[in-house]
Design a protein around this motif. Structure first.
Motif, PDB file in Angstrom:
ATOM      1  N   UNK A   1       0.840  -1.209   0.000  1.00  0.00           N
ATOM      2  CA  UNK A   1       0.000   0.000   0.000  1.00  0.00           C
ATOM      3  C   UNK A   1       0.870   1.253   0.000  1.00  0.00           C
ATOM      4  N   UNK A   2       1.960   1.195   0.732  1.00  0.00           N
ATOM      5  CA  UNK A   2       2.861   2.343   0.787  1.00  0.00           C
ATOM      6  C   UNK A   2       3.437   2.644  -0.594  1.00  0.00           C
ATOM      7  N   UNK A   3       3.821   1.587  -1.322  1.00  0.00           N
ATOM      8  CA  UNK A   3       4.345   1.783  -2.666  1.00  0.00           C
ATOM      9  C   UNK A   3       3.311   2.374  -3.597  1.00  0.00           C
ATOM     10  N   UNK A   4       2.081   1.896  -3.496  1.00  0.00           N
ATOM     11  CA  UNK A   4       0.999   2.428  -4.324  1.00  0.00           C
ATOM     12  C   UNK A   4       0.784   3.906  -4.021  1.00  0.00           C
ATOM     13  N   UNK A   5       0.773   4.251  -2.742  1.00  0.00           N
ATOM     14  CA  UNK A   5       0.597   5.657  -2.367  1.00  0.00           C
ATOM     15  C   UNK A   5       1.761   6.520  -2.869  1.00  0.00           C
ATOM     16  N   UNK A   6       2.971   5.980  -2.807  1.00  0.00           N
ATOM     17  CA  UNK A   6       4.137   6.734  -3.284  1.00  0.00           C
ATOM     18  C   UNK A   6       4.031   6.988  -4.779  1.00  0.00           C
ATOM     19  N   UNK A   7       3.579   5.991  -5.528  1.00  0.00           N
ATOM     20  CA  UNK A   7       3.396   6.172  -6.970  1.00  0.00           C
ATOM     21  C   UNK A   7       2.340   7.238  -7.247  1.00  0.00           C
ATOM     22  N   UNK A   8       1.233   7.165  -6.541  1.00  0.00           N
ATOM     23  CA  UNK A   8       0.166   8.139  -6.735  1.00  0.00           C
ATOM     24  C   UNK A   8       0.647   9.550  -6.417  1.00  0.00           C
TER      25      UNK A   8
ATOM     26  N   UNK B   1       0.230   6.215 -12.383  1.00  0.00           N
ATOM     27  CA  UNK B   1      -0.890   5.285 -12.273  1.00  0.00           C
ATOM     28  C   UNK B   1      -0.333   3.941 -11.782  1.00  0.00           C
ATOM     29  N   UNK B   2      -0.781   3.421 -10.627  1.00  0.00           N
ATOM     30  CA  UNK B   2      -0.237   2.166 -10.110  1.00  0.00           C
ATOM     31  C   UNK B   2      -0.906   0.934 -10.737  1.00  0.00           C
ATOM     32  N   UNK B   3      -0.099   0.154 -11.427  1.00  0.00           N
ATOM     33  CA  UNK B   3      -0.548  -1.084 -12.056  1.00  0.00           C
ATOM     34  C   UNK B   3       0.185  -2.257 -11.408  1.00  0.00           C
ATOM     35  N   UNK B   4      -0.453  -3.422 -11.356  1.00  0.00           N
ATOM     36  CA  UNK B   4       0.148  -4.582 -10.689  1.00  0.00           C
ATOM     37  C   UNK B   4       0.079  -5.796 -11.613  1.00  0.00           C
ATOM     38  N   UNK B   5       1.194  -6.548 -11.651  1.00  0.00           N
ATOM     39  CA  UNK B   5       1.276  -7.765 -12.464  1.00  0.00           C
ATOM     40  C   UNK B   5       1.802  -8.925 -11.617  1.00  0.00           C
ATOM     41  N   UNK B   6       1.472 -10.121 -11.940  1.00  0.00           N
ATOM     42  CA  UNK B   6       0.362 -10.661 -12.717  1.00  0.00           C
ATOM     43  C   UNK B   6      -0.607 -11.236 -11.684  1.00  0.00           C
ATOM     44  N   UNK B   7      -1.867 -10.844 -11.746  1.00  0.00           N
ATOM     45  CA  UNK B   7      -2.833 -11.121 -10.681  1.00  0.00           C
ATOM     46  C   UNK B   7      -3.935 -12.027 -11.221  1.00  0.00           C
ATOM     47  N   UNK B   8      -4.043 -13.237 -10.656  1.00  0.00           N
ATOM     48  CA  UNK B   8      -5.020 -14.198 -11.179  1.00  0.00           C
ATOM     49  C   UNK B   8      -6.045 -14.680 -10.152  1.00  0.00           C
TER      50      UNK B   8
ATOM     51  N   UNK C   1      -8.513  -7.276  -3.231  1.00  0.00           N
ATOM     52  CA  UNK C   1      -7.614  -6.671  -2.253  1.00  0.00           C
ATOM     53  C   UNK C   1      -6.824  -5.512  -2.857  1.00  0.00           C
ATOM     54  N   UNK C   2      -6.347  -5.706  -4.069  1.00  0.00           N
ATOM     55  CA  UNK C   2      -5.573  -4.658  -4.731  1.00  0.00           C
ATOM     56  C   UNK C   2      -6.436  -3.454  -5.076  1.00  0.00           C
ATOM     57  N   UNK C   3      -7.694  -3.700  -5.408  1.00  0.00           N
ATOM     58  CA  UNK C   3      -8.591  -2.572  -5.657  1.00  0.00           C
ATOM     59  C   UNK C   3      -8.732  -1.737  -4.388  1.00  0.00           C
ATOM     60  N   UNK C   4      -8.904  -2.403  -3.266  1.00  0.00           N
ATOM     61  CA  UNK C   4      -9.024  -1.704  -1.985  1.00  0.00           C
ATOM     62  C   UNK C   4      -7.745  -0.955  -1.639  1.00  0.00           C
ATOM     63  N   UNK C   5      -6.601  -1.531  -2.035  1.00  0.00           N
ATOM     64  CA  UNK C   5      -5.305  -0.915  -1.736  1.00  0.00           C
ATOM     65  C   UNK C   5      -5.010   0.298  -2.606  1.00  0.00           C
ATOM     66  N   UNK C   6      -5.779   0.490  -3.684  1.00  0.00           N
ATOM     67  CA  UNK C   6      -5.601   1.662  -4.518  1.00  0.00           C
ATOM     68  C   UNK C   6      -4.989   1.414  -5.877  1.00  0.00           C
ATOM     69  N   UNK C   7      -4.768   0.148  -6.226  1.00  0.00           N
ATOM     70  CA  UNK C   7      -4.258  -0.142  -7.567  1.00  0.00           C
ATOM     71  C   UNK C   7      -5.267   0.330  -8.603  1.00  0.00           C
ATOM     72  N   UNK C   8      -4.754   0.854  -9.712  1.00  0.00           N
ATOM     73  CA  UNK C   8      -5.628   1.374 -10.762  1.00  0.00           C
ATOM     74  C   UNK C   8      -5.814   0.396 -11.904  1.00  0.00           C
ATOM     75  N   UNK C   9      -5.026  -0.683 -11.913  1.00  0.00           N
ATOM     76  CA  UNK C   9      -5.154  -1.670 -12.970  1.00  0.00           C
ATOM     77  C   UNK C   9      -4.348  -2.910 -12.641  1.00  0.00           C
ATOM     78  N   UNK C  10      -4.750  -4.025 -13.237  1.00  0.00           N
ATOM     79  CA  UNK C  10      -4.027  -5.282 -13.042  1.00  0.00           C
ATOM     80  C   UNK C  10      -3.766  -5.941 -14.392  1.00  0.00           C
ATOM     81  N   UNK C  11      -2.593  -6.531 -14.498  1.00  0.00           N
ATOM     82  CA  UNK C  11      -2.283  -7.449 -15.590  1.00  0.00           C
ATOM     83  C   UNK C  11      -2.725  -8.830 -15.127  1.00  0.00           C
ATOM     84  N   UNK C  12      -3.504  -9.526 -15.938  1.00  0.00           N
ATOM     85  CA  UNK C  12      -4.029 -10.815 -15.514  1.00  0.00           C
ATOM     86  C   UNK C  12      -4.148 -11.779 -16.683  1.00  0.00           C
TER      87      UNK C  12
END
Length: 202
Positions: A150-157, A162-169, A176-187
């Motif tokens: 979450x800290x990393x996501x906030x730092x990016x923001x 735009x915080x994106x996360x890979x690879x989420x299946x 959980x990542x949506x709640x944490x503030x991620x704006x997109x996922x690679x899946x």
């Protein structure tokens, strides 16, 4: 939440293939992510691993032609410094459409791309050779799922990234990542992500 089909709908069809990209269009993903290498002849080809002699790969041109105007593309340059003699950065930048983005672990390649085409969306993967601060100038920061916080996501923001996360299946992790503030996922499972975040896909 941006839903980025990782190498196409790779949970259903062979990854980095035209049918996998077509399927991502059919289900309504926001982007297709694909991997770009140069082969021995200098052709830009779509494959995750380095190209092998005798193997047939889609060309980047063919993949982009299929998707142009139908879905955004995130083209990841794989070790572009290895292919410097083939001018892969400039050639890829020239081929990308206005809704596409260039992705890379190597900061120098993205800086070159932005100098060639100001305004091009770039995604800097962070947490390995490049820090979050080192991603300044990019449109987005790509975080590896096992290392994102979450800290990393906030730092990016805070840096306007735009915080994106890979690879989420896994479904629970997507939520959980949506709640944490991620704006997109690679899946690999974009249909699952679309079901969670939007109406059921076809």
């Amino acid at each position: 939440m941006l839903v980025i089909a990782h190498r196409g709908v790779s949970s259903e069809l062979p990854e980095n293939t035209l049918p996998a990209f077509e399927r991502a269009i059919e289900i309504g993903a926001d982007y297709v992510e694909l991997d770009v290498h140069a082969d021995r002849d200098g052709r830009l080809v779509v494959t995750h691993e380095p190209p092998r002699t005798g193997r047939d790969y889609p060309t980047l041109e063919a993949a982009l032609d299929l998707m142009r105007g139908r879905i955004g593309v995130m083209a990841e340059l794989k070790t572009p410094n290895r292919y410097r003699r083939h001018n892969v950065v400039a050639r890829t930048v020239e081929l990308l459409g206005p809704d596409d983005a260039l992705v890379c672990f190597q900061r120098a390649a993205l800086e070159e791309a932005r100098s060639l085409r100001p305004g091009l969306r770039t995604v800097q993967h962070v947490g390995f050779a490049v820090s979050i601060r080192g991603a300044r100038g990019a449109w987005a920061a790509g975080f590896y799922d096992a290392r994102v916080t979450r800290r990393g996501i906030r730092a990016a923001q805070a840096l306007g990234l735009v915080p994106l996360v890979y690879t989420v299946n896994d479904e629970w992790r997507m939520r959980e990542l949506e709640t944490a503030g991620a704006a997109g996922i690679f899946t690999d499972r974009p249909a699952t992500a679309l079901r969670i975040f939007r109406a059921d896909p076809l």
